[in-house]
Design a protein around this motif. Structure first.
Motif, PDB file in Angstrom:
ATOM      1  N   GLY A 172     105.620  -5.243 -99.599  1.00  0.00           N
ATOM      2  CA  GLY A 172     105.778  -4.927-101.005  1.00  0.00           C
ATOM      3  C   GLY A 172     105.078  -5.909-101.930  1.00  0.00           C
ATOM      4  O   GLY A 172     104.847  -5.608-103.095  1.00  0.00           O
ATOM      5  N   ARG A 173     104.736  -7.081-101.429  1.00  0.00           N
ATOM      6  CA  ARG A 173     104.004  -8.063-102.241  1.00  0.00           C
ATOM      7  C   ARG A 173     102.536  -8.124-101.848  1.00  0.00           C
ATOM      8  O   ARG A 173     101.667  -8.161-102.711  1.00  0.00           O
ATOM      9  CB  ARG A 173     104.626  -9.448-102.075  1.00  0.00           C
ATOM     10  N   HIS A 174     102.264  -8.155-100.559  1.00  0.00           N
ATOM     11  CA  HIS A 174     100.898  -8.360-100.079  1.00  0.00           C
ATOM     12  C   HIS A 174     100.262  -7.063 -99.593  1.00  0.00           C
ATOM     13  O   HIS A 174     100.921  -6.235 -98.972  1.00  0.00           O
ATOM     14  CB  HIS A 174     100.890  -9.369 -98.914  1.00  0.00           C
ATOM     15  N   TRP A 188      94.651 -11.437 -97.274  1.00  0.00           N
ATOM     16  CA  TRP A 188      95.705 -10.799 -98.045  1.00  0.00           C
ATOM     17  C   TRP A 188      95.375 -10.858 -99.518  1.00  0.00           C
ATOM     18  O   TRP A 188      94.490 -11.589 -99.961  1.00  0.00           O
ATOM     19  CB  TRP A 188      97.070 -11.365 -97.732  1.00  0.00           C
ATOM     20  N   GLU A 203      98.573  -5.306-109.040  1.00  0.00           N
ATOM     21  CA  GLU A 203      99.394  -4.694-110.065  1.00  0.00           C
ATOM     22  C   GLU A 203      99.182  -3.199-109.910  1.00  0.00           C
ATOM     23  O   GLU A 203      98.050  -2.701-110.001  1.00  0.00           O
ATOM     24  CB  GLU A 203      99.020  -5.138-111.468  1.00  0.00           C
ATOM     25  N   ALA A 225     101.651 -16.313-106.741  1.00  0.00           N
ATOM     26  CA  ALA A 225     101.873 -14.963-107.267  1.00  0.00           C
ATOM     27  C   ALA A 225     100.704 -14.551-108.142  1.00  0.00           C
ATOM     28  O   ALA A 225     100.144 -15.358-108.881  1.00  0.00           O
ATOM     29  CB  ALA A 225     103.176 -14.920-108.057  1.00  0.00           C
ATOM     30  N   ARG A 243     107.367  -5.974 -91.608  1.00  0.00           N
ATOM     31  CA  ARG A 243     106.131  -6.756 -91.590  1.00  0.00           C
ATOM     32  C   ARG A 243     105.289  -6.467 -90.353  1.00  0.00           C
ATOM     33  O   ARG A 243     104.076  -6.247 -90.449  1.00  0.00           O
ATOM     34  CB  ARG A 243     106.453  -8.251 -91.682  1.00  0.00           C
ATOM     35  N   GLU A 271     104.569 -10.627 -96.921  1.00  0.00           N
ATOM     36  CA  GLU A 271     105.773 -10.029 -97.500  1.00  0.00           C
ATOM     37  C   GLU A 271     105.502  -8.558 -97.813  1.00  0.00           C
ATOM     38  O   GLU A 271     104.588  -8.244 -98.588  1.00  0.00           O
ATOM     39  CB  GLU A 271     106.158 -10.752 -98.792  1.00  0.00           C
ATOM     40  N   PRO A 282      99.542  -2.962-100.994  1.00  0.00           N
ATOM     41  CA  PRO A 282     100.916  -3.476-100.875  1.00  0.00           C
ATOM     42  C   PRO A 282     101.993  -2.396-100.932  1.00  0.00           C
ATOM     43  O   PRO A 282     103.064  -2.563-100.335  1.00  0.00           O
ATOM     44  CB  PRO A 282     101.062  -4.425-102.069  1.00  0.00           C
ATOM     45  N   GLN A 283     101.744  -1.298-101.626  1.00  0.00           N
ATOM     46  CA  GLN A 283     102.764  -0.262-101.763  1.00  0.00           C
ATOM     47  C   GLN A 283     102.899   0.608-100.516  1.00  0.00           C
ATOM     48  O   GLN A 283     103.918   1.277-100.332  1.00  0.00           O
ATOM     49  CB  GLN A 283     102.508   0.592-103.004  1.00  0.00           C
ATOM     50  N   GLU A 332      97.292  -9.453-103.601  1.00  0.00           N
ATOM     51  CA  GLU A 332      98.392  -8.807-104.322  1.00  0.00           C
ATOM     52  C   GLU A 332      97.774  -7.799-105.280  1.00  0.00           C
ATOM     53  O   GLU A 332      96.554  -7.780-105.477  1.00  0.00           O
ATOM     54  CB  GLU A 332      99.224  -9.852-105.068  1.00  0.00           C
TER      55      GLU A 332
END
Length: 183
Positions: free
Chosen positions: A123-125, A177, A181, A3, A150, A121, A140-141, A179
């Motif tokens: 929403g995460r990646h 990939w 914020e 994460a 997916r 995933e 990711p969004q 992530e």
């Protein structure tokens, strides 16, 4: 992928959003704005970032720098101007539009090779897909906003690269990939 443990305080997020507005306002006024110094050392850390501008809920500009090779605050300032005035999909932002613009910032983790597309995933990646001379990136969004699963997310990243939707299954396609914020 572990994460992404990077996080910003509300003060740091507010500083970055204010920075975006200052850079765009300065450019609209035809001058270099006097920019405040970042309030924390974390904003000087090198991170990739995207600045997304929307107007009445519709995309108005989105530009980013995926490699964390400069201080975060500098990258975000430059991407603010690029999103407002350099996104080739849109005419440069006008003074009238600026008043109603909404800002979203995505601070990226480092890109790493995705070992298996089944692990992506929604929403995460975020994804960066490359094949030959073509590449496409989706934050990711994006699949969350569009309600994609997916496989649709992978296929739409192919389309963003100008490739056929199933290209992610091709052995010559490289998938990375990351992530983010997002605020």
């Amino acid at each position: 992928m572990d994460a992404f443990r990077f996080s910003l305080t509300d003060e740091e997020k507010a500083f970055l959003k204010d920075l975006v507005r200052l850079r765009i306002a300065g450019r609209l006024a035809g001058r270099e704005p006097a920019l405040p110094e970042p309030p924390t050392a974390k904003l000087r850390e090198p991170h990739g970032a995207f600045v997304t501008l929307t107007l009445r809920g519709r995309l108005r500009g989105c530009i980013g720098h995926i490699v964390g090779d400069r201080p975060l605050f500098a990258t975000i300032g430059d991407m603010a101007e690029a999103a407002a005035f350099g996104d080739p999909r849109f005419a440069p932002l006008t003074r009238e539009e600026f008043q109603d613009i909404a800002i979203e910032i995505s601070v990226l983790s480092p890109l790493t090779p995705c070992p298996d597309p089944a692990l992506v995933e929604v929403g995460r990646h975020g994804l960066l897909l490359r094949r030959g001379m073509r590449s496409g990136l989706l934050l990711p969004q994006v699949p969350v906003e569009w309600g994609w699963d997916r496989e649709t997310f992978l296929g739409q990243t192919c389309r963003k690269a100008g490739l056929e939707p199933g290209c992610w299954r091709h052995p010559d396609t490289a998938i990375s990939w990351f992530e983010a914020e997002v605020f």
